[in-house]
Design an enzyme around this catalytic site. Structure first.
Site, PDB file in Angstrom:
ATOM      1  N   SER A 141     -10.442   5.255   1.296  1.00 40.20           N
ATOM      2  CA  SER A 141     -10.835   4.885   0.169  1.00 40.20           C
ATOM      3  C   SER A 141     -12.403   5.181   0.015  1.00 40.20           C
ATOM      4  O   SER A 141     -13.018   4.634   0.811  1.00 40.20           O
ATOM      5  CB  SER A 141     -10.501   3.859  -0.313  1.00 40.20           C
ATOM      6  OG  SER A 141     -11.130   3.323  -1.517  1.00 40.20           O
ATOM      7  N   TYR A 154      -9.766  -5.059   1.080  1.00 42.56           N
ATOM      8  CA  TYR A 154      -9.268  -3.750   1.003  1.00 42.56           C
ATOM      9  C   TYR A 154     -10.284  -2.778   1.596  1.00 42.56           C
ATOM     10  O   TYR A 154      -9.874  -1.983   2.489  1.00 42.56           O
ATOM     11  CB  TYR A 154      -9.112  -3.534  -0.385  1.00 42.56           C
ATOM     12  CG  TYR A 154      -8.680  -2.203  -0.712  1.00 42.56           C
ATOM     13  CD1 TYR A 154      -7.413  -1.583  -0.389  1.00 42.56           C
ATOM     14  CD2 TYR A 154      -9.599  -1.199  -1.242  1.00 42.56           C
ATOM     15  CE1 TYR A 154      -6.975  -0.524  -0.637  1.00 42.56           C
ATOM     16  CE2 TYR A 154      -9.165   0.113  -1.591  1.00 42.56           C
ATOM     17  CZ  TYR A 154      -7.729   0.554  -1.181  1.00 42.56           C
ATOM     18  OH  TYR A 154      -7.547   1.966  -1.208  1.00 42.56           O
TER      19      TYR A 154
HETATM   20  N1  LIG Z   1      -5.156   4.626  -6.556  1.00 42.62           N
HETATM   21  C1  LIG Z   1      -6.454   4.775  -6.193  1.00 42.62           C
HETATM   22  O1  LIG Z   1      -7.413   4.487  -6.845  1.00 42.62           O
HETATM   23  C2  LIG Z   1      -6.890   4.671  -4.564  1.00 42.62           C
HETATM   24  C3  LIG Z   1      -8.320   4.926  -4.381  1.00 42.62           C
HETATM   25  C4  LIG Z   1      -8.408   5.077  -3.074  1.00 42.62           C
HETATM   26  C5  LIG Z   1      -7.533   5.243  -2.070  1.00 42.62           C
HETATM   27  N2  LIG Z   1      -6.258   4.943  -2.327  1.00 42.62           N
HETATM   28  C6  LIG Z   1      -5.027   4.921  -1.347  1.00 42.62           C
HETATM   29  O2  LIG Z   1      -4.265   6.002  -1.715  1.00 42.62           O
HETATM   30  C7  LIG Z   1      -2.875   5.539  -1.202  1.00 42.62           C
HETATM   31  C8  LIG Z   1      -1.992   5.769  -2.170  1.00 42.62           C
HETATM   32  O3  LIG Z   1      -2.275   4.789  -3.346  1.00 42.62           O
HETATM   33  P1  LIG Z   1      -1.610   4.664  -4.668  1.00 42.62           P
HETATM   34  O4  LIG Z   1      -2.596   4.439  -5.703  1.00 42.62           O
HETATM   35  O5  LIG Z   1      -0.870   5.758  -4.836  1.00 42.62           O
HETATM   36  O6  LIG Z   1      -0.510   3.513  -4.698  1.00 42.62           O
HETATM   37  P2  LIG Z   1       0.686   2.946  -5.137  1.00 42.62           P
HETATM   38  O7  LIG Z   1       0.904   3.836  -6.357  1.00 42.62           O
HETATM   39  O8  LIG Z   1       0.770   1.634  -5.083  1.00 42.62           O
HETATM   40  O9  LIG Z   1       1.703   3.387  -4.296  1.00 42.62           O
HETATM   41  C9  LIG Z   1       1.975   2.917  -2.973  1.00 42.62           C
HETATM   42  C10 LIG Z   1       2.926   3.523  -2.101  1.00 42.62           C
HETATM   43  O10 LIG Z   1       2.834   3.153  -0.685  1.00 42.62           O
HETATM   44  C11 LIG Z   1       4.119   2.542  -0.281  1.00 42.62           C
HETATM   45  N3  LIG Z   1       4.235   1.528   0.508  1.00 42.62           N
HETATM   46  C12 LIG Z   1       3.549   0.151   0.536  1.00 42.62           C
HETATM   47  N4  LIG Z   1       3.794  -0.678   1.275  1.00 42.62           N
HETATM   48  C13 LIG Z   1       4.334   0.054   2.231  1.00 42.62           C
HETATM   49  C14 LIG Z   1       4.741  -0.056   3.691  1.00 42.62           C
HETATM   50  N5  LIG Z   1       4.844  -1.267   4.307  1.00 42.62           N
HETATM   51  N6  LIG Z   1       5.683   0.624   4.414  1.00 42.62           N
HETATM   52  C15 LIG Z   1       5.954   1.987   3.585  1.00 42.62           C
HETATM   53  N7  LIG Z   1       5.557   2.278   2.355  1.00 42.62           N
HETATM   54  C16 LIG Z   1       4.493   1.642   1.853  1.00 42.62           C
HETATM   55  C17 LIG Z   1       4.826   2.132  -1.551  1.00 42.62           C
HETATM   56  O11 LIG Z   1       6.182   2.096  -1.366  1.00 42.62           O
HETATM   57  P3  LIG Z   1       7.343   1.245  -2.295  1.00 42.62           P
HETATM   58  O12 LIG Z   1       7.287   2.044  -3.834  1.00 42.62           O
HETATM   59  O13 LIG Z   1       8.685   1.414  -1.493  1.00 42.62           O
HETATM   60  O14 LIG Z   1       6.865  -0.057  -2.537  1.00 42.62           O
HETATM   61  C18 LIG Z   1       4.527   3.307  -2.478  1.00 42.62           C
HETATM   62  O15 LIG Z   1       4.983   4.534  -2.334  1.00 42.62           O
HETATM   63  C19 LIG Z   1      -3.150   4.068  -0.378  1.00 42.62           C
HETATM   64  O16 LIG Z   1      -3.450   4.362   0.995  1.00 42.62           O
HETATM   65  C20 LIG Z   1      -4.282   3.720  -1.365  1.00 42.62           C
HETATM   66  O17 LIG Z   1      -5.159   2.720  -0.401  1.00 42.62           O
HETATM   67  C21 LIG Z   1      -5.854   4.848  -3.823  1.00 42.62           C
END
Ligand SMILES: NC(=O)c1ccc[n+]([C@@H]2O[C@H](COP(=O)([O-])OP(=O)(O)OC[C@H]3O[C@@H](n4cnc5c(N)ncnc54)[C@H](OP(=O)(O)O)[C@@H]3O)[C@@H](O)[C@H]2O)c1
Length: 245
Positions: A141, A154
């Site tokens: 991130s 985080y």
């Molecule tokens: N969105 C942003 O602004 C942003 C920015 C920088 C980095 N990121 C990173 O990008 C990645 C994806 O984020 P996102 O924004 O797409 O998040 P999101 O929409 O909240 O989706 C999170 C995903 O992770 C899964 N997950 C959570 N805990 C888990 C576990 N213990 N085992 C297996 N799967 C798990 C969830 O599965 P369930 O549906 O089953 O809960 C879901 O599929 C993350 O690593 C996040 O830190 C995001």
């Protein structure tokens, strides 16, 4: 991207958000996709059924990636189904922003278990089971590069992801490359939850393009990093944030 065809791509946390978008895109490029999720079966099923309706290939594997036995099972099932794993994308993650003093020990443990222990377990498995010349992509991130109040725990987890990426890139061998992509704010539930329109406008103004990224902005970069054309990049943390930091 022709060299993604037939590659087996394991994506953790692919039921929603960036992971779900990546799963659909990799399948469209002819890859065999493993959609991992922890809780949200309905959303994971939707991703699977979209992919299968287009005649593309994917399976669902439920596994909490913060638990070593479930990660081992995830690798076991994937190899049983597809015979190998070419690309591991460590995407599963959580974020709950609070001032440091308001976080509990449980908040700390949840973040480190889901964001860091998970990649420790998956990379241990990858060291033994990822195909030769495979690729590991860890989703980090841009939070590591800024000093946003509320992001201390985080961003600390993602700093740990970055350093494990760098060291593991030199450890793993067998032609495997290991990199991290560090997105800036991206329109998913993880980022949008609890934010007002006013705050979103303010955050959008922090990058050079005046908008918040969509999942496809990140997916396009991950598609390249998962292709053999990226091979000479390893041990790097690549920011994908529109010049935000
Ligand atoms: N969105 C942003 O602004 C942003 C920015 C920088 C980095 N990121 C990173 O990008 C990645 C994806 O984020 P996102 O924004 O797409 O998040 P999101 O929409 O909240 O989706 C999170 C995903 O992770 C899964 N997950 C959570 N805990 C888990 C576990 N213990 N085992 C297996 N799967 C798990 C969830 O599965 P369930 O549906 O089953 O809960 C879901 O599929 C993350 O690593 C996040 O830190 C995001």
């Amino acid at each position: 991207m022709s060299n993604l065809k037939e590659k087996v791509i394991l994506i953790t946390g692919a039921s929603r958000g960036i992971g779900a978008h990546m799963a659909r895109a990799f399948a469209t490029h002819g890859a065999k996709v493993v959609i991992n999720y922890a809780n949200n079966h309905t959303r994971a099923e939707e991703v699977l059924s979209d992919i299968r309706q287009r005649g593309e290939t994917a399976i669902l594997v439920k596994a909490d990636v913060s638990k070593e036995d479930e990660v081992n099972q995830l690798f076991e099932t994937t190899i049983k189904e597809f015979g190998r794993i070419d690309v591991l994308i460590n995407n599963a993650g959580m974020m709950n922003t609070k001032l440091l003093k308001e976080n509990t020990e449980a908040d700390f443990n949840d973040h480190f278990n889901i964001n860091v222990k998970s990649i420790f377990f998956t990379m241990k498995q990858a060291a033994i089971r990822l195909a030769d010349n495979g690729i590991i992509i860890n989703i980090s991130s841009t939070a590591t590069r800024v000093m946003f109040p509320g992001y201390s725990i985080y961003s600390a987890t993602k700093a740990a992801v970055d350093q494990m990426t760098r060291v593991f890139a030199r450890e793993i061998g067998r032609g495997i490359s290991v990199n991290a992509i560090a997105p800036g704010p991206t329109t998913t539930e993880l980022f949008l939850n609890g934010k007002s329109e006013e705050l979103l406008t303010q955050i959008a103004s922090l990058n050079a393009f005046g908008r918040i990224a969509a999942p496809e902005d990140i997916t396009k970069i991950v598609l390249f990093m998962a292709s053999d054309d990226s091979k000479w990049i390893s041990g790097q943390i690549i920011a994908a944030n529109g010049a935000m930091a």
